[in-house]
Scaffold this motif. Sequence first.
Motif, PDB file in Angstrom:
ATOM      1  N   ARG A 135       0.817  -1.216   0.000  1.00 19.23           N
ATOM      2  CA  ARG A 135       0.000   0.000   0.000  1.00 19.23           C
ATOM      3  C   ARG A 135       0.851   1.267   0.000  1.00 19.23           C
ATOM      4  NH1 ARG A 135      -4.665   0.306   4.334  1.00 19.23           N
ATOM      5  NH2 ARG A 135      -4.686   2.384   3.390  1.00 19.23           N
ATOM      6  N   LEU A 136       2.015   1.219   0.625  1.00 19.97           N
ATOM      7  CA  LEU A 136       2.892   2.386   0.669  1.00 19.97           C
ATOM      8  C   LEU A 136       3.639   2.593  -0.640  1.00 19.97           C
ATOM      9  CD1 LEU A 136       4.351   2.075   4.283  1.00 19.97           C
ATOM     10  CD2 LEU A 136       2.630   3.702   3.484  1.00 19.97           C
ATOM     11  N   GLY A 137       3.494   1.665  -1.573  1.00 11.56           N
ATOM     12  CA  GLY A 137       4.111   1.824  -2.886  1.00 11.56           C
ATOM     13  C   GLY A 137       5.605   1.600  -2.896  1.00 11.56           C
ATOM     14  N   LEU A 138       6.100   0.707  -2.014  1.00 18.17           N
ATOM     15  CA  LEU A 138       7.537   0.465  -1.897  1.00 18.17           C
ATOM     16  C   LEU A 138       7.903  -0.900  -2.472  1.00 18.17           C
ATOM     17  CD1 LEU A 138       7.984   1.785   1.746  1.00 18.17           C
ATOM     18  CD2 LEU A 138       8.514   2.998  -0.382  1.00 18.17           C
ATOM     19  N   ARG A 139       9.051  -0.971  -3.134  1.00 20.01           N
ATOM     20  CA  ARG A 139       9.582  -2.246  -3.608  1.00 20.01           C
ATOM     21  C   ARG A 139      10.330  -2.890  -2.444  1.00 20.01           C
ATOM     22  NH1 ARG A 139      11.501   1.318  -7.087  1.00 20.01           N
ATOM     23  NH2 ARG A 139      13.677   0.747  -6.715  1.00 20.01           N
ATOM     24  N   GLU A 173      12.817 -10.489   8.048  1.00 23.97           N
ATOM     25  CA  GLU A 173      12.934  -9.043   7.893  1.00 23.97           C
ATOM     26  C   GLU A 173      12.261  -8.601   6.605  1.00 23.97           C
ATOM     27  OE1 GLU A 173      17.323  -8.618  10.066  1.00 23.97           O
ATOM     28  OE2 GLU A 173      17.152  -8.524   7.885  1.00 23.97           O
ATOM     29  N   PHE A 174      11.726  -7.384   6.638  1.00 27.52           N
ATOM     30  CA  PHE A 174      11.153  -6.756   5.459  1.00 27.52           C
ATOM     31  C   PHE A 174      12.100  -5.630   5.050  1.00 27.52           C
ATOM     32  CE2 PHE A 174       7.822  -9.100   7.317  1.00 27.52           C
ATOM     33  CZ  PHE A 174       6.847  -9.334   6.358  1.00 27.52           C
ATOM     34  N   HIS A 175      12.641  -5.747   3.840  1.00 22.81           N
ATOM     35  CA  HIS A 175      13.643  -4.800   3.374  1.00 22.81           C
ATOM     36  C   HIS A 175      13.121  -4.001   2.185  1.00 22.81           C
ATOM     37  CE1 HIS A 175      17.433  -5.962   5.511  1.00 22.81           C
ATOM     38  NE2 HIS A 175      16.698  -7.020   5.772  1.00 22.81           N
ATOM     39  N   VAL A 176      13.235  -2.680   2.268  1.00 26.08           N
ATOM     40  CA  VAL A 176      13.016  -1.821   1.114  1.00 26.08           C
ATOM     41  C   VAL A 176      14.301  -1.835   0.293  1.00 26.08           C
ATOM     42  CG1 VAL A 176      12.724   0.581   0.373  1.00 26.08           C
ATOM     43  CG2 VAL A 176      11.292  -0.348   2.199  1.00 26.08           C
ATOM     44  N   LEU A 177      14.195  -2.157  -0.980  1.00 28.76           N
ATOM     45  CA  LEU A 177      15.377  -2.285  -1.824  1.00 28.76           C
ATOM     46  C   LEU A 177      15.918  -0.906  -2.196  1.00 28.76           C
ATOM     47  CD1 LEU A 177      14.197  -5.154  -4.192  1.00 28.76           C
ATOM     48  CD2 LEU A 177      15.487  -5.323  -2.058  1.00 28.76           C
ATOM     49  N   ALA A 178      17.204  -0.693  -1.946  1.00 29.79           N
ATOM     50  CA  ALA A 178      17.853   0.580  -2.268  1.00 29.79           C
ATOM     51  C   ALA A 178      19.354   0.361  -2.280  1.00 29.79           C
ATOM     52  CB  ALA A 178      17.481   1.663  -1.253  1.00 29.79           C
ATOM     53  N   ASP A 179      20.038   1.017  -3.217  1.00 29.48           N
ATOM     54  CA  ASP A 179      21.484   0.835  -3.339  1.00 29.48           C
ATOM     55  C   ASP A 179      22.232   1.254  -2.088  1.00 29.48           C
ATOM     56  OD1 ASP A 179      21.150  -0.122  -5.898  1.00 29.48           O
ATOM     57  OD2 ASP A 179      21.533   1.805  -6.872  1.00 29.48           O
ATOM     58  N   SER A 180      21.650   2.168  -1.311  1.00 29.13           N
ATOM     59  CA  SER A 180      22.325   2.667  -0.113  1.00 29.13           C
ATOM     60  C   SER A 180      22.060   1.793   1.114  1.00 29.13           C
ATOM     61  CB  SER A 180      21.853   4.095   0.187  1.00 29.13           C
ATOM     62  OG  SER A 180      20.445   4.103   0.401  1.00 29.13           O
ATOM     63  N   GLY A 181      21.322   0.705   0.964  1.00 29.18           N
ATOM     64  CA  GLY A 181      20.959  -0.123   2.110  1.00 29.18           C
ATOM     65  C   GLY A 181      22.163  -0.668   2.849  1.00 29.18           C
ATOM     66  N   ARG A 189      21.019  -4.757  -2.141  1.00 27.63           N
ATOM     67  CA  ARG A 189      21.094  -3.995  -0.893  1.00 27.63           C
ATOM     68  C   ARG A 189      19.686  -3.675  -0.418  1.00 27.63           C
ATOM     69  NH1 ARG A 189      25.865  -4.886   1.007  1.00 27.63           N
ATOM     70  NH2 ARG A 189      25.344  -3.301   2.557  1.00 27.63           N
ATOM     71  N   GLY A 190      19.495  -3.722   0.868  1.00 28.09           N
ATOM     72  CA  GLY A 190      18.181  -3.447   1.423  1.00 28.09           C
ATOM     73  C   GLY A 190      18.256  -2.652   2.710  1.00 28.09           C
ATOM     74  N   ILE A 191      17.160  -1.958   3.015  1.00 28.56           N
ATOM     75  CA  ILE A 191      17.019  -1.198   4.256  1.00 28.56           C
ATOM     76  C   ILE A 191      15.950  -1.894   5.082  1.00 28.56           C
ATOM     77  CG2 ILE A 191      16.384   1.022   5.280  1.00 28.56           C
ATOM     78  CD1 ILE A 191      17.188   2.283   2.526  1.00 28.56           C
ATOM     79  N   GLU A 192      16.322  -2.392   6.238  1.00 27.74           N
ATOM     80  CA  GLU A 192      15.352  -3.102   7.080  1.00 27.74           C
ATOM     81  C   GLU A 192      14.335  -2.112   7.649  1.00 27.74           C
ATOM     82  OE1 GLU A 192      15.014  -5.408  11.338  1.00 27.74           O
ATOM     83  OE2 GLU A 192      17.008  -5.126  10.465  1.00 27.74           O
TER      84      GLU A 192
END
Length: 563
Positions: free
Chosen positions: A187-191, A209-217, A403-406
């Motif tokens: 719903r938040l529109g995040l990959r 864990e739920f990780h938002v995918l981002a190169d800076s993770g 890379r991911g951000i938890e």
Amino acid sequence: MRFSEFGLTTLKEGPADAEIVSHKLMLRAGLIRRLASGLFTWMPLGLRVLRKVEAVVREEMDRAGALELLMPAVQPSELWQESGRWDQYGPLLLRMQDRHQRDFCFGPTHEEVITDIARRELRSYKQLPVNFYQIQTKFRDEIRPRFGVMRSREFIMKDAYSFDIDQAGLEESYQRMHAAYSAIFERLGLRFRIVDADSGEIGGSRSQEFHVLADSGEDAIAYCDADNYASNVETAATMPVDEPRPAPARDLEKIATPGVRTIDDLCRMLDISASQTVKTLIVEGTDGPVALILRGDHELNAVKAQKLDGVAEPLTMADEKTIREATGSAPGSLGPVGLELPLYVDHAVGNLADFSCGANEVEFHYTGVNFGRDLAEPETVDLRNVIAGDPTPGGKGTLSIARGIEVGHIFQLGDKYSQAMSATVQDTDGKNRVMSMGCYGIGITRIVGAAIEQNHDENGIIWPDPLAPFDVVLVPINMHRSAEVRDAAEALYAELSGQGLEVLFDDRDARPGVKFADAELLGIPHRLVISDRNLAAGELEYRHRREPESRNMKREEALKLLR
């Protein structure tokens, strides 16, 4: 909302000490302001985004049947001493005393408090299952707060805790939260990806864990779509090599290696690749030092290593004195040949032939080392981090690394806290039964930073629609010098607001370039521009924040698009 009344100050440049994109853009766009190290004020624009996140989280938690409450942020030490975490949690726990010298802490999490509530309020199995949640401020005294809201000391978190009569019930509650979390991030529109993880200081038998995918993770994620597999690199398993080991082709040779201290030094001197070398790490064991043997190009996985029988937990590298006493040599010249210590050999090493390693003599190394001849055949273990190209545990594909951000973590705690704190209910036989617990956290403030890391360009933030502080930014050109533009802008602002859209009306007496730059920086999804020229044509200039170019369209067409 009129820009002139919003009290919003944007910055052309981010502070030099802002290390990542989200930190820079949140400061530039006026979402946050720094108070002290790891402490931030959420300004009105940032708070609007934060409330959007909270609303989605709250709706999905309520839909999943969880009950909202609010627990104190300050917690008495007695509860933490009951669970055994008062001393175990370490310096992350902010401790304090009241005027009566009683010990308290500012809660980094609330397992102890909720378990105390459960043992007081829950009496019978008929009251189960139940899941309590809150959205509340936490504090963890990070040794090095950094990356803005991504690793701050004070943050807002949604934490939930389920109570069940047995493991089967816990599994159902856990899966319900798994589904709710997936719905939240969709719903938040995040990959995002869901990965198996280590339970860490929270504890328990299983966690994801739920990780938002981002190169800076900060976290590395191993995944394979073909095998429907995803795991944190800390917990991704490696398998024994499913190929015969090459036969020895070289004799064992001891060579002088002056100045060689590292794998890179050795590779340069011998003109070989790191994959043909072996490194030996001496760590503390339960009965003295032990040796961990890895391929030269692989990284030790501390989480895996400290779970091996005979290896001390937490994993502790031996100091140089211990190494010299145990091996007769020094770091930089260590190897498994003739080493009279317990050896833990990684799976990948077990398949090497004719490899090079330290000779346990300062500035000497062996080449042409082989198992079964120079070393006993090893029983190999999983010691290393996976790398891209490794086979998946299911064997149906190979791993990729992202890379991911938890931003979320769910745990099956079992009876870790309920047993320690005697949280029981009567079962169907009238006997006391220790409840099974689950724990489910989402970093509300971290989601905002993670969303920006995933959605931005060189001009600023690009909000996913559900997170945007406003739906539309209305930009009139020269409205302070054109009555027609002013009247049209005021009418459009009233109409859009009346239709339930959240509109930021840029009514400032500023140059068009300034207004456009701020609109890009703030990342509002839809932009409407009104000018004398397009008014004469009966049009509005429209641009979506993700589109490279603006386009003119009839007023009604633009309004229909926004509706």
